[in-house]
Motif scaffolding. Structure first.
Motif, PDB file in Angstrom:
ATOM      1  N   ASN A 300       1.118  -0.900   0.180  1.00  0.00           N
ATOM      2  CA  ASN A 300      -0.034  -0.149  -0.118  1.00  0.00           C
ATOM      3  C   ASN A 300       1.225   1.350  -0.064  1.00  0.00           C
ATOM      4  O   ASN A 300       2.110   0.718   0.428  1.00  0.00           O
ATOM      5  CB  ASN A 300      -0.980   0.296   1.288  1.00  0.00           C
ATOM      6  CG  ASN A 300      -1.710   1.351   0.858  1.00  0.00           C
ATOM      7  OD1 ASN A 300      -1.563   2.164   0.918  1.00  0.00           O
ATOM      8  ND2 ASN A 300      -2.994   0.809   1.866  1.00  0.00           N
ATOM      9  N   GLY A 301       1.039   2.272  -1.133  1.00  0.00           N
ATOM     10  CA  GLY A 301       1.242   3.393  -0.963  1.00  0.00           C
ATOM     11  C   GLY A 301       1.367   3.976  -0.163  1.00  0.00           C
ATOM     12  O   GLY A 301       2.470   4.430   0.469  1.00  0.00           O
ATOM     13  N   ALA A 302       0.359   3.889   1.154  1.00  0.00           N
ATOM     14  CA  ALA A 302       0.280   4.671   2.702  1.00  0.00           C
ATOM     15  C   ALA A 302       1.553   3.877   3.496  1.00  0.00           C
ATOM     16  O   ALA A 302       1.354   4.756   4.444  1.00  0.00           O
ATOM     17  CB  ALA A 302      -0.909   5.325   2.685  1.00  0.00           C
ATOM     18  N   ASP A 303       1.813   2.938   3.127  1.00  0.00           N
ATOM     19  CA  ASP A 303       2.821   2.061   4.245  1.00  0.00           C
ATOM     20  C   ASP A 303       4.354   2.939   3.922  1.00  0.00           C
ATOM     21  O   ASP A 303       5.051   1.944   4.210  1.00  0.00           O
ATOM     22  CB  ASP A 303       2.400   0.958   3.375  1.00  0.00           C
ATOM     23  CG  ASP A 303       3.186  -0.556   4.489  1.00  0.00           C
ATOM     24  OD1 ASP A 303       3.471  -0.153   6.470  1.00  0.00           O
ATOM     25  OD2 ASP A 303       3.808  -1.468   4.591  1.00  0.00           O
ATOM     26  N   LEU A 304       4.477   3.261   2.383  1.00  0.00           N
ATOM     27  CA  LEU A 304       5.663   3.751   2.221  1.00  0.00           C
ATOM     28  C   LEU A 304       6.013   4.881   3.065  1.00  0.00           C
ATOM     29  O   LEU A 304       5.509   5.865   2.741  1.00  0.00           O
ATOM     30  CB  LEU A 304       6.274   3.477   0.706  1.00  0.00           C
ATOM     31  CG  LEU A 304       5.886   2.553   0.108  1.00  0.00           C
ATOM     32  CD1 LEU A 304       6.183   2.180  -1.821  1.00  0.00           C
ATOM     33  CD2 LEU A 304       7.102   1.288   0.539  1.00  0.00           C
ATOM     34  N   LEU A 305       6.921   4.508   3.795  1.00  0.00           N
ATOM     35  CA  LEU A 305       7.737   5.620   4.579  1.00  0.00           C
ATOM     36  C   LEU A 305       9.182   6.784   3.919  1.00  0.00           C
ATOM     37  O   LEU A 305       9.371   5.533   3.949  1.00  0.00           O
ATOM     38  CB  LEU A 305       8.040   5.867   6.271  1.00  0.00           C
ATOM     39  CG  LEU A 305       6.480   5.238   6.818  1.00  0.00           C
ATOM     40  CD1 LEU A 305       7.419   4.571   8.280  1.00  0.00           C
ATOM     41  CD2 LEU A 305       5.942   6.092   6.964  1.00  0.00           C
ATOM     42  N   ARG A 306       8.521   7.193   3.291  1.00  0.00           N
ATOM     43  CA  ARG A 306      10.230   8.490   2.929  1.00  0.00           C
ATOM     44  C   ARG A 306      11.237   9.320   4.044  1.00  0.00           C
ATOM     45  O   ARG A 306      10.036   9.152   4.689  1.00  0.00           O
ATOM     46  CB  ARG A 306       9.484   8.741   1.604  1.00  0.00           C
ATOM     47  CG  ARG A 306       8.649  10.155   2.061  1.00  0.00           C
ATOM     48  CD  ARG A 306       7.732  10.238  -0.025  1.00  0.00           C
ATOM     49  NE  ARG A 306       7.189   9.888  -0.015  1.00  0.00           N
ATOM     50  CZ  ARG A 306       6.983  10.051  -1.255  1.00  0.00           C
ATOM     51  NH1 ARG A 306       7.769  10.978  -2.091  1.00  0.00           N
ATOM     52  NH2 ARG A 306       6.454   9.293  -1.923  1.00  0.00           N
ATOM     53  N   THR A 307      11.898   9.337   3.701  1.00  0.00           N
ATOM     54  CA  THR A 307      12.512  10.285   4.476  1.00  0.00           C
ATOM     55  C   THR A 307      12.594  11.368   3.873  1.00  0.00           C
ATOM     56  O   THR A 307      12.771  12.139   3.240  1.00  0.00           O
ATOM     57  CB  THR A 307      14.040   9.452   4.556  1.00  0.00           C
ATOM     58  OG1 THR A 307      14.892   9.298   3.329  1.00  0.00           O
ATOM     59  CG2 THR A 307      14.125   8.418   4.726  1.00  0.00           C
ATOM     60  N   TRP A 308      13.562  12.594   4.655  1.00  0.00           N
ATOM     61  CA  TRP A 308      13.895  14.239   3.936  1.00  0.00           C
ATOM     62  C   TRP A 308      15.282  13.734   3.066  1.00  0.00           C
ATOM     63  O   TRP A 308      15.181  13.629   1.943  1.00  0.00           O
ATOM     64  CB  TRP A 308      14.535  14.292   5.270  1.00  0.00           C
ATOM     65  CG  TRP A 308      12.757  14.075   6.751  1.00  0.00           C
ATOM     66  CD1 TRP A 308      12.557  13.896   6.976  1.00  0.00           C
ATOM     67  CD2 TRP A 308      12.788  15.685   6.896  1.00  0.00           C
ATOM     68  NE1 TRP A 308      11.924  14.171   8.303  1.00  0.00           N
ATOM     69  CE2 TRP A 308      11.227  15.896   7.664  1.00  0.00           C
ATOM     70  CE3 TRP A 308      12.413  17.541   6.373  1.00  0.00           C
ATOM     71  CZ2 TRP A 308      10.775  16.673   8.458  1.00  0.00           C
ATOM     72  CZ3 TRP A 308      11.517  18.296   7.231  1.00  0.00           C
ATOM     73  CH2 TRP A 308      10.961  17.871   8.289  1.00  0.00           C
ATOM     74  N   ASN A 309      15.612  14.636   3.286  1.00  0.00           N
ATOM     75  CA  ASN A 309      16.828  14.869   1.849  1.00  0.00           C
ATOM     76  C   ASN A 309      18.050  13.589   1.804  1.00  0.00           C
ATOM     77  O   ASN A 309      18.303  14.048   0.240  1.00  0.00           O
ATOM     78  CB  ASN A 309      17.681  16.138   2.202  1.00  0.00           C
ATOM     79  CG  ASN A 309      17.496  17.607   1.240  1.00  0.00           C
ATOM     80  OD1 ASN A 309      15.613  17.260   0.339  1.00  0.00           O
ATOM     81  ND2 ASN A 309      18.139  18.543   1.198  1.00  0.00           N
ATOM     82  N   ASP A 310      18.287  12.890   2.541  1.00  0.00           N
ATOM     83  CA  ASP A 310      18.793  12.461   2.424  1.00  0.00           C
ATOM     84  C   ASP A 310      18.018  10.689   1.556  1.00  0.00           C
ATOM     85  O   ASP A 310      19.290   9.947   1.504  1.00  0.00           O
ATOM     86  CB  ASP A 310      19.653  11.637   3.869  1.00  0.00           C
ATOM     87  CG  ASP A 310      20.227  13.017   4.187  1.00  0.00           C
ATOM     88  OD1 ASP A 310      20.867  13.928   3.697  1.00  0.00           O
ATOM     89  OD2 ASP A 310      20.249  12.455   5.908  1.00  0.00           O
ATOM     90  N   TRP A 311      17.091  11.133   1.129  1.00  0.00           N
ATOM     91  CA  TRP A 311      15.938   9.592   0.803  1.00  0.00           C
ATOM     92  C   TRP A 311      16.578   9.749  -0.646  1.00  0.00           C
ATOM     93  O   TRP A 311      16.861   8.391  -1.711  1.00  0.00           O
ATOM     94  CB  TRP A 311      14.863   9.496   0.778  1.00  0.00           C
ATOM     95  CG  TRP A 311      14.283  10.821  -0.231  1.00  0.00           C
ATOM     96  CD1 TRP A 311      14.740  11.593  -0.716  1.00  0.00           C
ATOM     97  CD2 TRP A 311      13.059  10.793  -0.547  1.00  0.00           C
ATOM     98  NE1 TRP A 311      14.357  13.157  -1.325  1.00  0.00           N
ATOM     99  CE2 TRP A 311      13.180  12.329  -1.645  1.00  0.00           C
ATOM    100  CE3 TRP A 311      12.388   9.500  -1.058  1.00  0.00           C
ATOM    101  CZ2 TRP A 311      12.082  12.349  -2.295  1.00  0.00           C
ATOM    102  CZ3 TRP A 311      10.954  10.412  -1.756  1.00  0.00           C
ATOM    103  CH2 TRP A 311      11.026  11.228  -1.784  1.00  0.00           C
TER     104      TRP A 311
END
Length: 485
Positions: A300-311
């Motif tokens: 689920n796209g909502a399950d993916l946690l992206r980070t800040w500028n280091d991603w």
């Protein structure tokens, strides 16, 4: 060759060496060189170093020019280096460099106390042998050239305080985020001249990446537009397309192209819209849609946690990004785009122990095309994500004796995720130098055998007693530091 084959080969080698000790024949030593070179293609870099320690004969074989030259191209590719960069280097030094990155074992460590403490770790950045931080008064930015030891001061001449900074080989960006948007000031670090100032509206906490003289400004979360600031012409180009879930992009300033990947996670497998644009002007050149294989998983796209500028990071023709799974602390998703082959690939990375979601504000630091570092407070270590093996391992973080304010208790945050930022460790850097910052200073880890400078104001690393909590593999440490080969 899979890990089971590795294990069988190790047992077989041990058996043959034992037989050789009784005067029997060592079959490995008698193999033709061409066959040995072929066998080495199936071994990883740690296997090659460990093979050198089996016997004097094996050390001679596995450190020979023919063997090392055969693995040099893939070693350089794993480090994100071009072949031309190795013209005057010893192949074994690159092998040890790569193994050191994979195991968090640098060739040199120093501790750099900071007399002026940045109030947040967003105010520290590293790129291409340069270390930069913002002084607490918000009026000055200090840039330290690790190669020359020189310090440069860049003034913040905008009314808003600087929230974070971004570095490239040529430019320094000072970023102020507000409710109405972001203000960005660009400096040329070579000439110490101010390039210009831009205000970006309706984009709070944008993700900034720099491709030569272009600043790509992408939305921080989900929906939004892309803007490109051309630092040569001082013009900003806004892309007309409204992106829904922009998870990855690749900028090639030489080709004047930007490749974007917009995801739709509702169908299974998810639909991906890949588009090619002119980097300056935002003109759509080509668009195609395809389905991305999730290797049997459902996401689920909502399950993916992206980070800040280091991603996000780019190595030549490849760009990578990485995401946490909120529902599964054992698993991480690694996405890679190879521009030369026009191929998007996905790799699942699995950890034997759960890695909490809220660790150092969910920051990743890409240190090589297949290696990502992340501080994990709850496990008192550095998590190393290895896309080549599909695994994640946690290596203990060893305190320096001057990190007096960072006790073992400080490394274990409370159950509530809103721990004060200054209580966290922050990991950032690249394949040559990794920096681990605490509220007492910065540990500098040097991995390249060809770059171990004497940093001004830095002091030799003195490890705090670990009280027997962590067991070290001394034999492999000695192998990495051995001058053989």
């Amino acid at each position: 060759m899979n890990k089971g084959h590795y294990s069988k080969m190790e047992n077989y080698c041990e058996e043959r060496v034992a037989v050789a000790g009784r005067g029997k024949h060592d079959i490995v030593s008698s193999l033709p060189l061409e066959l040995l070179v072929h066998v080495v293609d199936f071994l990883d870099h740690i296997d090659i170093i460990q093979s050198q320690r089996v016997s004097k004969r094996w050390r001679s074989i596995f450190s020979s020019d023919a063997i090392l030259k055969s693995i040099l191209p893939r070693t350089l590719a794993a480090l994100g280096l071009e072949t031309t960069n190795a013209a005057s280097g010893n192949p074994m030094s690159y092998v040890r460099w790569l193994v050191g990155l994979e195991l968090a074992r640098p060739v040199k460590k120093v501790f750099l106390p900071l007399s002026t403490k940045p109030s947040m770790f967003d105010r520290i950045a590293y790129y291409s042998r340069r270390l930069c931080w913002i002084m607490p008064d918000d009026e000055n930015v200090v840039l330290l050239n690790l190669e020359t030891g020189e310090k440069s001061i860049f003034r913040n001449d905008i009314e808003l305080p600087v929230d974070r900074i971004q570095l490239s080989d040529r430019y320094l960006l000072l970023i102020s985020d507000g409710c109405g948007g972001s203000a960005i000031v660009a400096w040329n670090v070579h000439t110490a001249q101010k390039v210009g100032t831009q205000e970006i509206y309706s984009t709070l906490f944008p993700v900034l990446t720099i491709a030569e003289d272009k600043v790509i400004i992408t939305p921080r979360r989900d929906r939004g537009h892309i803007s490109v600031w051309d630092l040569q012409s001082n013009q900003v180009y806004e892309f007309r397309n409204y992106f829904i879930d922009l998870y990855l992009w690749h900028a090639d300033a030489g080709e004047n192209q930007l490749v974007t990947f917009d995801f739709n996670w509702y169908p299974y497998p998810p639909k991906v819209c890949q588009a090619r644009w002119t980097l300056t002007g935002g003109e759509l050149l080509h668009e195609k849609q395809f389905r991305l294989s999730l290797e049997g998983r459902r996401v689920n796209g909502a399950d993916l946690l992206r980070t800040w500028n280091d991603w996000y990071h780019t190595y030549g023709k490849e760009s990578i990004t990485q995401f946490l799974l909120e529902s599964d602390p054992h698993t991480t998703m690694n996405l890679r785009y190879d521009h030369s082959a026009d191929r998007l690939s996905l790799r699942w990375l699995v950890s034997s122990e759960p890695i909490p979601e809220h660790s150092s504000w969910d920051r990743f630091t890409s240190v090589a095309p297949h290696i990502v570092y992340r501080c994990v407070q709850q496990l008192k270590g550095i998590a190393i994500y290895n896309a080549a093996t599909g695994t994640t391992t946690v290596h203990p973080y060893q305190l320096d004796i001057r990190e007096r304010n960072l006790t073992g208790a400080d490394l274990l945050p409370p159950s509530h995720p809103s721990l004060e930022p200054e209580s966290y460790l922050r990991c950032f850097g690249d394949r040559e130098v990794i920096c681990v910052a605490s509220k007492d200073g910065i540990q500098l880890w040097f991995f390249s055998p060809g770059f171990m400078p004497n940093v001004p104001d830095a002091e030799p690393f003195h490890a705090m007693e670990d009280r027997g909590r962590f067991k070290k593999n001394m034999e492999l440490d000695n192998a990495l530091q051995s001058p053989s080969g």
